[in-house]
Design a protein around this motif. Structure first.
Motif, PDB file in Angstrom:
ATOM      1  N   PHE A 250       0.825  -1.214   0.000  1.00  8.94           N
ATOM      2  CA  PHE A 250       0.000   0.000   0.000  1.00  8.94           C
ATOM      3  C   PHE A 250       0.859   1.263   0.000  1.00  8.94           C
ATOM      4  CE2 PHE A 250      -3.646  -2.616   1.658  1.00  8.94           C
ATOM      5  CZ  PHE A 250      -4.449  -2.398   0.553  1.00  8.94           C
ATOM      6  N   MET A 251       2.017   1.219   0.637  1.00  9.62           N
ATOM      7  CA  MET A 251       2.911   2.371   0.583  1.00  9.62           C
ATOM      8  C   MET A 251       3.377   2.618  -0.845  1.00  9.62           C
ATOM      9  SD  MET A 251       3.277   3.890   3.542  1.00  9.62           S
ATOM     10  CE  MET A 251       4.804   4.802   3.330  1.00  9.62           C
ATOM     11  N   LEU A 252       3.748   1.550  -1.557  1.00  7.56           N
ATOM     12  CA  LEU A 252       4.182   1.707  -2.943  1.00  7.56           C
ATOM     13  C   LEU A 252       3.023   2.097  -3.850  1.00  7.56           C
ATOM     14  CD1 LEU A 252       6.594  -1.373  -3.254  1.00  7.56           C
ATOM     15  CD2 LEU A 252       7.221   1.040  -3.055  1.00  7.56           C
ATOM     16  N   PHE A 253       1.903   1.419  -3.673  1.00  7.08           N
ATOM     17  CA  PHE A 253       0.724   1.700  -4.494  1.00  7.08           C
ATOM     18  C   PHE A 253       0.244   3.128  -4.275  1.00  7.08           C
ATOM     19  CE2 PHE A 253      -3.990   1.548  -4.925  1.00  7.08           C
ATOM     20  CZ  PHE A 253      -4.047   1.301  -6.287  1.00  7.08           C
ATOM     21  N   GLY A 254       0.174   3.542  -3.009  1.00 10.57           N
ATOM     22  CA  GLY A 254      -0.285   4.893  -2.712  1.00 10.57           C
ATOM     23  C   GLY A 254       0.661   5.962  -3.223  1.00 10.57           C
ATOM     24  N   SER A 255       1.983   5.716  -3.131  1.00 12.37           N
ATOM     25  CA  SER A 255       2.940   6.707  -3.615  1.00 12.37           C
ATOM     26  C   SER A 255       2.893   6.863  -5.125  1.00 12.37           C
ATOM     27  CB  SER A 255       4.354   6.310  -3.181  1.00 12.37           C
ATOM     28  OG  SER A 255       4.749   5.083  -3.781  1.00 12.37           O
ATOM     29  N   LEU A 256       2.364   5.855  -5.807  1.00 18.10           N
ATOM     30  CA  LEU A 256       2.270   5.933  -7.267  1.00 18.10           C
ATOM     31  C   LEU A 256       0.979   6.580  -7.743  1.00 18.10           C
ATOM     32  CD1 LEU A 256       3.663   2.399  -8.285  1.00 18.10           C
ATOM     33  CD2 LEU A 256       4.815   4.613  -8.537  1.00 18.10           C
ATOM     34  N   SER A 279       6.994  13.841  -2.237  1.00 22.89           N
ATOM     35  CA  SER A 279       5.749  14.521  -1.874  1.00 22.89           C
ATOM     36  C   SER A 279       4.561  13.576  -1.793  1.00 22.89           C
ATOM     37  CB  SER A 279       5.454  15.623  -2.903  1.00 22.89           C
ATOM     38  OG  SER A 279       5.328  15.068  -4.205  1.00 22.89           O
ATOM     39  N   HIS A 280       4.628  12.422  -2.474  1.00 25.52           N
ATOM     40  CA  HIS A 280       3.517  11.475  -2.448  1.00 25.52           C
ATOM     41  C   HIS A 280       3.512  10.614  -1.185  1.00 25.52           C
ATOM     42  CE1 HIS A 280       3.675  12.624  -6.655  1.00 25.52           C
ATOM     43  NE2 HIS A 280       2.496  12.043  -6.859  1.00 25.52           N
ATOM     44  N   VAL A 281       4.672  10.474  -0.536  1.00 25.97           N
ATOM     45  CA  VAL A 281       4.794   9.626   0.656  1.00 25.97           C
ATOM     46  C   VAL A 281       4.540  10.494   1.884  1.00 25.97           C
ATOM     47  CG1 VAL A 281       6.271   8.062   1.966  1.00 25.97           C
ATOM     48  CG2 VAL A 281       6.472   8.188  -0.530  1.00 25.97           C
ATOM     49  N   SER A 282       3.340  10.431   2.389  1.00 26.09           N
ATOM     50  CA  SER A 282       2.924  11.306   3.484  1.00 26.09           C
ATOM     51  C   SER A 282       2.660  10.497   4.748  1.00 26.09           C
ATOM     52  CB  SER A 282       1.664  12.070   3.096  1.00 26.09           C
ATOM     53  OG  SER A 282       0.580  11.174   2.919  1.00 26.09           O
ATOM     54  N   LEU A 283       2.518  11.229   5.857  1.00 21.12           N
ATOM     55  CA  LEU A 283       2.153  10.596   7.118  1.00 21.12           C
ATOM     56  C   LEU A 283       0.768   9.964   7.029  1.00 21.12           C
ATOM     57  CD1 LEU A 283       2.823  10.054  10.103  1.00 21.12           C
ATOM     58  CD2 LEU A 283       1.823  12.285  10.649  1.00 21.12           C
ATOM     59  N   SER A 284      -0.128  10.607   6.301  1.00 21.27           N
ATOM     60  CA  SER A 284      -1.482  10.055   6.134  1.00 21.27           C
ATOM     61  C   SER A 284      -1.439   8.736   5.384  1.00 21.27           C
ATOM     62  CB  SER A 284      -2.361  11.059   5.388  1.00 21.27           C
ATOM     63  OG  SER A 284      -2.505  12.253   6.119  1.00 21.27           O
ATOM     64  N   LEU A 285      -0.590   8.649   4.348  1.00 20.69           N
ATOM     65  CA  LEU A 285      -0.436   7.394   3.613  1.00 20.69           C
ATOM     66  C   LEU A 285       0.086   6.293   4.521  1.00 20.69           C
ATOM     67  CD1 LEU A 285      -0.305   5.673   1.037  1.00 20.69           C
ATOM     68  CD2 LEU A 285       1.929   6.703   0.562  1.00 20.69           C
ATOM     69  N   MET A 286       1.051   6.634   5.367  1.00 18.26           N
ATOM     70  CA  MET A 286       1.598   5.641   6.278  1.00 18.26           C
ATOM     71  C   MET A 286       0.534   5.168   7.268  1.00 18.26           C
ATOM     72  SD  MET A 286       4.681   5.922   9.040  1.00 18.26           S
ATOM     73  CE  MET A 286       3.544   6.658  10.215  1.00 18.26           C
ATOM     74  N   LYS A 287      -0.279   6.092   7.773  1.00 19.64           N
ATOM     75  CA  LYS A 287      -1.300   5.722   8.752  1.00 19.64           C
ATOM     76  C   LYS A 287      -2.347   4.793   8.152  1.00 19.64           C
ATOM     77  CE  LYS A 287      -1.202   9.617  12.007  1.00 19.64           C
ATOM     78  NZ  LYS A 287      -1.992  10.735  12.586  1.00 19.64           N
ATOM     79  N   LEU A 292      -4.701  -0.684   7.565  1.00 19.81           N
ATOM     80  CA  LEU A 292      -5.181  -1.762   6.708  1.00 19.81           C
ATOM     81  C   LEU A 292      -4.293  -3.000   6.819  1.00 19.81           C
ATOM     82  CD1 LEU A 292      -6.246   0.226   3.518  1.00 19.81           C
ATOM     83  CD2 LEU A 292      -7.689  -0.672   5.346  1.00 19.81           C
ATOM     84  N   ALA A 293      -2.990  -2.806   7.055  1.00 22.48           N
ATOM     85  CA  ALA A 293      -2.098  -3.951   7.227  1.00 22.48           C
ATOM     86  C   ALA A 293      -2.437  -4.708   8.509  1.00 22.48           C
ATOM     87  CB  ALA A 293      -0.646  -3.490   7.249  1.00 22.48           C
ATOM     88  N   SER A 294      -2.749  -3.980   9.595  1.00 28.41           N
ATOM     89  CA  SER A 294      -3.116  -4.651  10.843  1.00 28.41           C
ATOM     90  C   SER A 294      -4.447  -5.387  10.699  1.00 28.41           C
ATOM     91  CB  SER A 294      -3.191  -3.641  11.982  1.00 28.41           C
ATOM     92  OG  SER A 294      -4.217  -2.680  11.756  1.00 28.41           O
ATOM     93  N   PHE A 295      -5.384  -4.788   9.980  1.00 26.43           N
ATOM     94  CA  PHE A 295      -6.657  -5.465   9.717  1.00 26.43           C
ATOM     95  C   PHE A 295      -6.424  -6.725   8.887  1.00 26.43           C
ATOM     96  CE2 PHE A 295     -10.168  -6.148   6.731  1.00 26.43           C
ATOM     97  CZ  PHE A 295     -11.217  -6.367   7.608  1.00 26.43           C
ATOM     98  N   SER A 296      -5.548  -6.641   7.894  1.00 23.75           N
ATOM     99  CA  SER A 296      -5.236  -7.804   7.060  1.00 23.75           C
ATOM    100  C   SER A 296      -4.590  -8.903   7.885  1.00 23.75           C
ATOM    101  CB  SER A 296      -4.304  -7.392   5.922  1.00 23.75           C
ATOM    102  OG  SER A 296      -4.898  -6.390   5.118  1.00 23.75           O
ATOM    103  N   GLY A 297      -3.727  -8.521   8.856  1.00 26.13           N
ATOM    104  CA  GLY A 297      -3.099  -9.524   9.706  1.00 26.13           C
ATOM    105  C   GLY A 297      -4.111 -10.312  10.509  1.00 26.13           C
ATOM    106  N   PHE A 298      -5.119  -9.625  11.040  1.00 27.05           N
ATOM    107  CA  PHE A 298      -6.159 -10.328  11.780  1.00 27.05           C
ATOM    108  C   PHE A 298      -6.943 -11.265  10.854  1.00 27.05           C
ATOM    109  CE2 PHE A 298     -10.559 -10.449  13.484  1.00 27.05           C
ATOM    110  CZ  PHE A 298     -10.287 -11.128  14.657  1.00 27.05           C
TER     111      PHE A 298
END
Length: 339
Positions: A250-256, A279-287, A292-298
């Motif tokens: 998601f970090m790569l996908f979102g930055s693109l 400029s595309h890699v923001s704190l909001s993107l990381m959050k 979503l990664a934690s939800f996917s882990g569950f």
């Protein structure tokens, strides 16, 4: 017999089964006595509370207006830190006083040694999940919700997801141990002990008509929890690795695909906190990626145990270890009884 017993007990320790050895079980029981456990828990709680209050105090040293607006975030940061210290402290106590270090060491080495299987497993498990989760990722409400969460509260949410996953495993894994020890018979022990110090002894036990391996198969007490902890660590590390894969995706996908203007519109923030020169890699993107990664882990955790398709890919990695441990224990006890 003494030499064989020493060799077998060394094998148990090397394969993350310290509680299969009587001396290690006795040491773990001593670590759970109130006179040792209560002082440690008291000290750990005191350290966690002091650390949480310190973070809260440091976070509220701004002016009154900022402090009022950040009150909930400060409280969640302290709670997240408190839980993190508590978990780390309990892990350290378990590895030392409870002699669980061989369990953690073997489970981690076994899982990390299987990293080469991560790509095949991810290629089977991720596509269907990503189809669903990506709809949440390209959703303005998800970005707005996660962007407005203080990082402490977001980290608390991640810990909550991890705690729910561990709780689910602690409910289901004992059933797996009970299922395996019910399957023990002559063919089982010969298959399980192949390539181990008890390979020859397993054939002797299987050929002895006066010995029923099922009489020595039922695992309970510390030994059962030893197996559960090994499975728990292996499964948890697998899930964490796959969750990290989702986060990186998601970090790569979102930055693109997520332009800064789109991120600003979806988060409704005045400014975007972005990485230098990215400029595309923001704190909001990381959050949003972390949430979503934690939800996917569950989701992975539940599917790996309950769904047959996922189970073949994930739980099969540790099922052979479980069978070998149960078979070795049955032969070890049967051999001692025969001698």
């Amino acid at each position: 017999m003494t030499a064989r017993r020493t060799e077998v007990e060394t094998w148990f320790l090397d394969h993350g089964l310290p509680y299969f050895v009587a001396e290690e079980r006795d040491a773990a029981r001593a670590g759970l006595r109130p006179r040792r456990l209560v002082p440690f828990l008291t000290l750990l709680l005191a350290v966690a509370v002091v650390a949480g209050l310190t973070v809260r105090w440091l976070s509220t040293r701004d002016d009154a207006e900022q402090a009022a607006g950040q009150a909930a975030g400060n409280g969640s940061s302290g709670l997240a830190l408190w839980l993190s210290i508590l978990v780390l402290g309990l892990l350290c106590y378990g590895a030392t006083a409870l002699h669980a270090r061989p369990i953690l060491g073997f489970a981690l080495s076994r899982t990390l040694g299987s990293v080469r299987f991560l790509v095949p497993m991810a290629s089977r498990a991720l596509p269907l999940l990503l189809v669903f989760v990506t709809f949440l990722f390209v959703n303005a409400e998800a970005w707005q919700m996660t962007s407005n969460l203080p990082f402490g509260l977001l980290w608390f949410t991640v810990l909550l997801m991890l705690g729910l996953a561990v709780l689910f495993l602690l409910v289901r894994l004992p059933e797996e141990v009970d299922r395996v020890d019910d399957e023990v018979d002559d063919a089982f022990i010969v298959r399980a002990c192949a390539g181990t110090p008890l390979e020859a002894a397993s054939r002797e036990v299987a050929d002895d008509p006066g010995v029923d391996p099922q009489d020595f198969a039922q695992v309970a007490g510390f030994e059962k929890w030893n197996l559960i902890l090994v499975l728990l660590v292996i499964q948890t590390v697998q899930v964490v690795l796959l969750s990290v894969t989702v986060f990186v995706f998601f970090m790569l996908f979102g930055s693109l695909v997520m332009e800064p203007q789109t991120q600003l519109a979806w988060t409704q923030l005045d400014t975007l906190q972005a990485a230098p020169y990215l400029s595309h890699v923001s704190l909001s993107l990381m959050k949003v990626s972390l949430f979503l990664a934690s939800f996917s882990g569950f989701y992975f955790t539940v599917s790996a145990v309950t769904d047959d398709t996922y189970r073949r890919q994930f739980f099969s990695v540790v099922e052979s270890q479980l069978e070998r441990a149960v078979g070795m224990r049955a032969v070890y006890l049967a051999t001692r009884a025969r001698s």
